[in-house]
Motif scaffolding. Structure first.
Motif, short mmCIF file in Angstrom:
data_model
loop_
_atom_site.label_atom_id
_atom_site.label_comp_id
_atom_site.label_asym_id
_atom_site.label_seq_id
_atom_site.Cartn_x
_atom_site.Cartn_y
_atom_site.Cartn_z
N GLY A 255 0.76 -1.23 0.00
CA GLY A 255 0.00 0.00 0.00
C GLY A 255 0.79 1.29 0.00
O GLY A 255 0.23 2.36 -0.22
N MET A 256 2.10 1.23 0.24
CA MET A 256 2.89 2.46 0.30
C MET A 256 3.66 2.65 -1.00
O MET A 256 4.88 2.64 -1.05
CB MET A 256 3.85 2.41 1.50
CG MET A 256 3.14 2.40 2.83
SD MET A 256 2.21 3.91 3.17
CE MET A 256 3.51 4.96 3.79
N ILE A 280 1.05 -10.36 -2.06
CA ILE A 280 0.65 -9.36 -1.06
C ILE A 280 0.12 -8.11 -1.75
O ILE A 280 -0.92 -7.56 -1.37
CB ILE A 280 1.84 -9.01 -0.16
CG1 ILE A 280 2.26 -10.22 0.69
CG2 ILE A 280 1.50 -7.83 0.76
CD1 ILE A 280 3.64 -10.08 1.30
N GLY A 281 0.84 -7.66 -2.79
CA GLY A 281 0.42 -6.45 -3.50
C GLY A 281 -0.93 -6.61 -4.16
O GLY A 281 -1.78 -5.71 -4.09
N ALA A 282 -1.14 -7.75 -4.80
CA ALA A 282 -2.42 -7.98 -5.48
C ALA A 282 -3.57 -8.00 -4.49
O ALA A 282 -4.63 -7.39 -4.71
CB ALA A 282 -2.36 -9.29 -6.25
N GLY A 287 -8.22 -4.71 -1.82
CA GLY A 287 -8.90 -4.43 -0.56
C GLY A 287 -8.97 -5.61 0.38
O GLY A 287 -9.62 -5.54 1.42
N ARG A 288 -8.28 -6.69 0.05
CA ARG A 288 -8.30 -7.90 0.88
C ARG A 288 -7.10 -7.85 1.82
O ARG A 288 -6.17 -8.66 1.76
CB ARG A 288 -8.28 -9.13 -0.02
CG ARG A 288 -9.50 -9.21 -0.94
CD ARG A 288 -9.25 -10.04 -2.19
NE ARG A 288 -8.99 -11.45 -1.89
CZ ARG A 288 -8.68 -12.36 -2.81
NH1 ARG A 288 -8.61 -11.97 -4.10
NH2 ARG A 288 -8.44 -13.60 -2.46
N LYS A 289 -7.15 -6.91 2.73
CA LYS A 289 -5.98 -6.61 3.56
C LYS A 289 -5.66 -7.73 4.54
O LYS A 289 -4.48 -8.01 4.81
CB LYS A 289 -6.18 -5.28 4.29
CG LYS A 289 -6.28 -4.09 3.33
CD LYS A 289 -6.43 -2.77 4.05
CE LYS A 289 -6.55 -1.62 3.05
NZ LYS A 289 -6.72 -0.30 3.72
N ASP A 290 -6.67 -8.35 5.11
CA ASP A 290 -6.41 -9.47 6.03
C ASP A 290 -5.70 -10.61 5.32
O ASP A 290 -4.78 -11.23 5.87
CB ASP A 290 -7.71 -9.96 6.67
CG ASP A 290 -8.30 -8.97 7.64
OD1 ASP A 290 -7.56 -8.06 8.08
OD2 ASP A 290 -9.50 -9.09 7.97
N GLU A 291 -6.11 -10.87 4.10
CA GLU A 291 -5.46 -11.93 3.33
C GLU A 291 -4.04 -11.53 2.93
O GLU A 291 -3.14 -12.37 2.86
CB GLU A 291 -6.28 -12.25 2.08
CG GLU A 291 -7.64 -12.88 2.37
CD GLU A 291 -8.46 -13.07 1.11
OE1 GLU A 291 -8.06 -13.90 0.28
OE2 GLU A 291 -9.49 -12.37 0.97
N ALA A 292 -3.85 -10.24 2.68
CA ALA A 292 -2.50 -9.76 2.36
C ALA A 292 -1.57 -9.97 3.55
O ALA A 292 -0.42 -10.40 3.39
CB ALA A 292 -2.55 -8.29 1.97
N VAL A 293 -2.06 -9.68 4.74
CA VAL A 293 -1.26 -9.89 5.95
C VAL A 293 -0.94 -11.37 6.12
O VAL A 293 0.20 -11.74 6.43
CB VAL A 293 -2.00 -9.34 7.19
CG1 VAL A 293 -1.27 -9.75 8.47
CG2 VAL A 293 -2.14 -7.83 7.11
N ALA A 294 -1.91 -12.21 5.89
CA ALA A 294 -1.71 -13.66 6.05
C ALA A 294 -0.72 -14.20 5.03
O ALA A 294 -0.09 -15.25 5.26
CB ALA A 294 -3.04 -14.38 5.90
N ALA A 295 -0.54 -13.50 3.91
CA ALA A 295 0.38 -13.96 2.87
C ALA A 295 1.83 -13.59 3.15
O ALA A 295 2.73 -14.01 2.40
CB ALA A 295 -0.05 -13.38 1.52
#
Length: 345
Positions: A255-256, A280-282, A287-295
């Motif tokens: 996101g940054m 993670i970027g995808a 907007g699937r931030k929880d899944e991004a964190v889990a990845a």
């Protein structure tokens, strides 16, 4: 090894505990305290306000964004803070990214290395106070060209009224890519490293050496400071700590920065986490931030932080020092943690 307290930039409001944290850091033997900016609080005002209660620690910006001010303006801020602190200021600068530079400051982002070189040179000319400051440009021409849009042709070359405490006030640069790190070695006095990993120390040292060996380079490697931003956590539960910091990793990777240009993501690609960065970027952009964190893989977080028991942390600090790091820039939000960190070095 030295310690720096990184207060960073504000969220929705000031850091209420900052005065107590800074007092504890000075008492615990920290070498420096740093502030930062993004698109909210600025870096210089809190540094001067909170720094007024200190007497020993160095006071640095990590980082002040180049696009936020003309180089003569940031030179004025730097020489002012250096006077008020009795010669304890570190001017840390960085280019940020195109989303912030063009979206927030309304400035062009192109040619960031050339801009940085020119910017730093103007600052050094101001601080040298040897003659009225001129610069041929193209990025920061002084005086403003008489044939440029909106010019009156009345611009005059000036030198600062105030005599700087230190003409050689240290300038550190935030840099993430190989060319920028090499430039830092050439024109700066220190490198503000983010997502540093000792595993890649030989690569970092190669990039720095390229710049340090260029004609006119300011420092030898022995004189040059490497300050690495790193989370240091003493704990028996490493897994829980890694999970705690995964959201921040996902934010910076996903996101940054834009999909096309994200310098933080590129750092992790160079570490070998390209597949994880893509995922993670995808997810983050969808907007699937929880899944991004889990990845975010455990090791992707662990190798850029120092975590473990007190003995393990001390051993890791020695490893980072052996890799070439001269300062650990740590984030701490309690006085007890500041004091604890002070006992580890």
């Amino acid at each position: 090894m030295k310690l720096g307290l990184q207060l960073g930039y504000w969220g929705r409001g000031p850091i209420d505990e900052a005065p107590a944290l800074i007092a504890a850091a000075e008492q615990a033997g920290f070498d420096a305290v740093f502030t930062a900016e993004s698109w909210g609080s600025d870096a210089f005002t809190p540094l001067a306000w909170w720094g007024s209660a200190t007497s020993r620690v160095r006071l640095g910006t990590a980082v002040a964004q180049i696009a936020a001010r003309p180089p003569t303006s940031v030179a004025m801020s730097a020489l002012t803070v250096d006077h008020l602190s009795g010669g304890r200021h570190i001017l840390g600068l960085g280019v940020s990214g195109p989303q912030v530079v063009e979206g927030w400051y309304g400035q062009p982002f192109a040619k960031p290395l050339a801009r940085t070189r020119e910017y730093v040179q103007v600052i050094r000319d101001v601080l040298a106070r040897e003659a009225p400051v001129t610069n041929a440009g193209p990025h920061y021409p002084l005086p403003y060209p008489s044939d440029a849009p909106g010019a009156t042709g009345l611009g005059k070359s000036l030198k600062p009224i105030t005599h700087p405490v230190r003409p050689d006030l240290p300038i550190w640069l935030g840099a993430e890519g190989p060319k920028n790190i090499a430039l830092t070695g050439e024109i700066a006095d220190g490198w503000l490293a983010i997502y540093y990993t000792p595993r890649l120390a030989p690569q970092y040292e190669e990039w720095l050496a390229e710049g340090l060996s260029r004609p006119g380079a300011r420092r030898t490697r022995e004189e040059f400071e490497v300050a690495a931003t790193v989370q240091v956590v003493v704990t028996d539960d490493v897994r829980a700590t890694l999970n705690e910091y995964k959201p921040a990793t996902a934010l910076y990777v996903g996101g940054m920065g834009a999909k096309e240009v994200n310098f933080h993501a590129e750092v992790y690609r160079r570490m070998g986490y390209g597949d994880a960065v893509d995922e993670i970027g995808a997810l983050f952009r969808e907007g699937r931030k929880d899944e991004a964190v889990a990845a975010v893989p455990d090791e992707m977080v662990r190798e850029t932080m120092i975590v473990g028991t007190a003995d393990e942390v001390r051993a890791e600090i020695k490893r980072w020092e052996a890799a070439g790091v001269s300062m650990l820039m740590v984030t701490a939000r309690t006085v007890d943690l500041v004091r604890e960190l002070g006992t580890l070095v």
